[in-house]
Enzyme design. Structure first.
Site, PDB file in Angstrom:
ATOM      1  CE  LYS A 130      -1.414   7.107  -3.415  1.00 45.61           C
ATOM      2  NZ  LYS A 130      -2.010   6.295  -2.334  1.00 45.61           N
ATOM      3  CG  ASP A 149      -9.238   4.501   0.681  1.00 45.14           C
ATOM      4  OD1 ASP A 149      -8.597   5.150   1.547  1.00 45.14           O
ATOM      5  OD2 ASP A 149      -8.684   3.868  -0.231  1.00 45.14           O
ATOM      6  CG  ASP A 152      -1.697   1.247   1.429  1.00 47.62           C
ATOM      7  OD1 ASP A 152      -1.702   2.090   0.505  1.00 47.62           O
ATOM      8  OD2 ASP A 152      -2.314   1.399   2.502  1.00 47.62           O
ATOM      9  CD  GLU A 178      -4.885   3.630  -2.115  1.00 45.83           C
ATOM     10  OE1 GLU A 178      -5.722   4.405  -1.615  1.00 45.83           O
ATOM     11  OE2 GLU A 178      -3.764   4.003  -2.473  1.00 45.83           O
TER      12      GLU A 178
END
Lengths: 171, 664
Positions: free
Chosen positions: B71, B194, B9, B172
């Site tokens: 990211k 999420d 992850d 994810e």
């Protein structure tokens, strides 16, 4: 869950262009949405790319093509409107595959046709009725929609419009 | 026995790695015994690099040489909103690389985003190897479900640079659902909420025993826990300005201290009702006196501070449920993912919205990597224990006249999928057709993400109704887009991956990997960097003749070359297949198309791929039944005397699109 054999993949790849979506997913054309989903889940257990990820490269490529058509079949058949477009295409020998956007567009076109009328006379009286409505001339509009309905007696949109016009205004 | 695999992850703030061994799942902790590792890279003066929590501690001392939240910039263009925002708040330097890509400059060296992320991934790989005492090469890496093709490709590149074979790019929330439902034989509909550091995703899934079908996924890649930190930070900074009359935002060290304090305060509010923030010696005023900052924030005040952000997530949830055709009553479970979902404010809001308590037995920081590990193990085994039926999160569209775009594959379409379209020139006697491919939900092309441009030419100009080019659009199980063009005459295929123009070419990845191999984790001098840059700037053309030969020349040279010279280049390339790796030509065979990537001198093109028929003498194209709506035809093109296409129609649109960005 087990993967397909090389033999099965090659066989499927040979006949894939001759199968319609129902045959491809091994379901009856009368299948319900719920059962279609379950059937697709079942077939995914052997046919999904993830299950067949350890194939050698050549088989993987052949397999990839099959899996894309299967997804497409599921995509069309699970959506009642796309499925209707597809069924109509099948009935008229229009081909075994349909593009998702085309299935959607065909339906949208039909919707708008229904709304606007399918005969020249129907269209014309609907236009007149719309002009009446803009002038707040409800009796005139009712008369014109009735006229339109004489040309297209089964047009549900016209009927609905007539009912709305006949309803007494609430305010 | 199947290979050892891991699931990573790769988070905005923290990363986590897990594995499945003999059916047993394990989160692999780092040398400090922590299950998550900070996605932070520190570049030290002596040339060494540290990654993880030690690197995060470095931020306060050395913000200019410590890269965090990379990211957020993955797969983004330099002109993007996100890059602009990062430039404003990050202490490290952000520069523009080839094709409008984002580069991060530290200690006089430029790094692409995939390189930075690769450092984090390599760290996670090493964590796994140390824990398992085994070499690990195969991994599933997760991305936010709402990531576009550019972002997915950049993540895949990062994995490759880190020396990993990326088995799959996995969403994810899908990974989280897999971790939740794996092996339980459930028949349920669930929602995965999420909320990560930088992104928000909501996915609605149907679990039928071992089948995990994503019904719909929606998201916001500009909303995450970092935004909560920013709100606290603004409050602290404004409070400080009001009290001391000095803006701590102007002092990079003070600013970093505030940032760290804000994040710590947010974390404390996961457990406490009130938190006292105290930063001694925030900065030294002009009078030479050091100033301190003190501020108390209650959970209630924090709730008010972020209320609008929380509500924004529920708007996205509304959309997802509508697309999945479910209501909250249909849902059997709510799964929370991401550190920020530990906040009681979020949990309460989620409970209220979904009218049920979220599942308590799911660890929001680890569940994604566990799901990735399950999937990784399944992908290398001969028998699979679970099947994921995922969807594409965004409409895949093509640009049409008037700056609009039209979806070819709509969002929430199951994957893998391929759809084809026929294209005709916009008007008669046009010599080439340009095709722009976008991803996004807007009808306005420029509001969507440009994935690439394709140019078709070489057909004999004629009536537009006579010319039809068949183009297939494929999205594979990774969510990565491929565009395949068919020669109008032969029907043969020429496929090319849409090369993410602001990212890295396969060539560059190779050269980075070579450099890393020689220098290990240590950084090297600028030589390798220069080499890869010049590669990007070169205009590459790889063409396939009838005899399957392949040529590589710059576009300028192409017209000048004799047959013999072309032959020579072909041989050269044959000996070094990497030389053409800017486009993925592995699938090309027996085709008559030329693939080219070039830099448009006018600026607007960001790496376009040109397809031209070269080896077959052009003949009039007959395309019976080519029924193409003029509105869906491509940007108009006319050809200049030099044979290079000169865009006439729609030029303003294309220049505006990129031109604006250039200026900013």
């Amino acid at each position: 869950m087990s993967k397909l054999s090389r033999l099965e993949i090659d066989a499927l790849s040979k006949i894939i262009d001759e199968l319609n979506y129902y045959e491809l997913l091994q379901v009856k054309p009368t299948i319900s949405s719920r059962n279609l989903k379950l059937a697709y889940y079942e077939i995914s257990r052997t046919h999904h790319p993830d299950v067949n990820s350890t194939l050698d490269d050549g088989a993987k490529e052949t397999y990839h093509r099959i899996s894309k058509v299967m997804t497409e079949a599921y995509c069309v058949l699970r959506d009642p409107r796309k499925r209707k477009s597809y069924d109509e295409q099948l009935a008229s020998d229009g081909g075994l595959r349909i593009q998702l956007a085309a299935a959607r567009a065909a339906h949208a076109k039909k919707d708008s046709e229904k709304r606007m009328g399918t005969t020249p006379q129907g269209k014309q009286f609907l236009l007149k009725a719309e002009q009446d409505m803009r002038r707040d001339d409800t009796p005139g509009a009712i008369q014109n929609v009735q006229m339109a309905l004489t040309f297209e007696p089964n047009n549900a949109q016209f009927k609905e419009l007539l009912e709305t016009l006949r309803k007494p205004k609430s305010e | 026995m199947a290979d050892m695999t891991i699931g990573i992850d790769l988070g905005t703030s923290n990363s986590c790695v897990s594995t499945m061994k003999d059916g047993k799942l394990e989160v692999l902790s780092n040398a400090f015994g922590e299950n998550t590792t900070a996605s932070v890279v520190a570049f030290h003066e002596d040339g060494s690099i540290t990654v993880g929590n030690a690197a995060r501690a470095n931020i306060i001392h050395d913000p200019a040489h410590t890269v965090s939240s990379a990211k957020r910039l993955m797969g983004r263009y330099h002109f993007s909103e996100e890059a602009r925002k990062a430039q404003a708040i990050c202490a490290y330097e952000i520069t523009e690389g080839a094709n409008h890509s984002v580069r991060i400059r530290v200690r006089e060296e430029d790094f692409s985003l995939p390189e930075i992320s690769a450092m984090v991934l390599r760290e996670m790989k090493q964590v796994a190897e140390a824990r398992l005492n085994k070499k690990v090469t195969k991994a599933v890496i997760t991305v936010p479900a709402y990531f576009n093709d550019n972002q997915r490709q950049a993540t895949k590149d990062a994995g490759q640079i880190a020396g990993l074979e990326v088995l799959r790019i996995l969403n994810e929330p899908t990974a989280a659902a897999l971790a939740y439902g794996f092996g339980k034989g459930l028949d349920q509909k669930v929602a995965v909420y999420d909320l990560g550091g930088g992104t928000f995703d909501i996915s609605i899934l149907e679990i039928g025993q071992d089948i995990f079908e994503v019904l719909a996924t929606c998201g916001d890649t500009f909303l995450g826990g970092d935004d909560f930190d920013d709100r606290i930070l603004d409050m602290l900074a404004d409070g400080f300005v009001a009290k001391e009359g000095i803006n701590p935002r102007n002092d990079p060290y003070a600013f970093e201290k505030l940032k760290v304090a804000a994040e710590a305060a947010k974390k404390s509010l996961s457990v406490d009702d009130e938190v006292e923030i105290r930063i001694p010696d925030v900065l030294v005023g002009e009078d030479g006196e050091t100033r301190s900052l003190e501020h108390t924030i209650t959970a209630v005040a924090f709730g008010t501070l972020i209320q609008d952000l929380v509500q924004r997530t529920f708007k996205v949830c509304d959309e997802a449920m509508q697309q999945a055709n479910v209501t909250v009553r249909d849902l059997d479970g709510i799964i929370l993912v991401g550190g920020p979902t530990r906040l009681p404010i979020i949990r309460d809001a989620v409970t209220k919205y979904f009218q049920q308590e979220p599942k308590a037995d799911v660890d929001p920081d680890e569940v994604v990597s566990i799901g990735a590990a399950i999937h990784a193990a399944s992908l290398v085994s001969d028998t699979s224990d679970a099947v994921l039926l995922d969807v594409t999160p965004l409409d895949l569209c093509i640009g049409v006249a008037g700056g609009l775009c039209e979806p070819v594959i709509e969002c929430n379409t199951p994957l893998p999928i391929e759809q084809s379209r026929k294209f005709s020139p916009f008007k008669d006697h046009q010599e080439s057709v340009r095709l722009k491919v976008y991803q996004g939900g807007s009808r306005q092309a420029e509001e969507n993400e440009l994935l690439g441009q394709f140019e078709f030419s070489g057909f004999t100009p004629g009536l537009r109704s006579d010319i039809s080019i068949d183009v297939s659009f494929e999205i594979n199980a990774d969510g990565i887009v491929n565009v395949i063009a068919k020669d109008p005459e032969s029907g043969q295929e020429a496929s090319t991956k849409i090369t993410m123009s602001s990212g890295l070419s396969a060539n560059e990845i190779e050269s980075i990997m070579d450099r890393d191999r020689t220098a290990d984790v240590q950084r090297t001098g600028p030589d390798a960097e220069v080499a890869s840059d010049s590669m990007t700037d070169d205009m590459l053309i790889a063409s396939y003749g009838m005899d399957n030969e392949l040529e590589l020349v710059s576009e300028d040279e192409l017209n000048e070359l004799s047959e013999d010279e072309l032959e020579g280049i072909a041989n050269e390339v044959e000996n070094d297949p990497n030389a053409i790796s800017m486009t993925d030509v592995a699938d090309l065979n027996d085709t008559t198309l030329t693939l080219a990537i070039d830099d448009d001198p006018d600026g607007p093109a960001i790496g376009k791929v040109a397809l031209k028929t070269v080896s077959v003498p052009p003949a009039p194209v007959t395309a019976p039944g080519a029924d193409v709506d003029p509105d869906t035809t491509m940007t108009d093109y006319s050809t200049g005397d030099d044979g290079s296409p000169d865009e006439l129609f729609d030029r303003s649109d294309s220049v505006n699109l990129m031109g604006d960005h250039n200026e900013e």
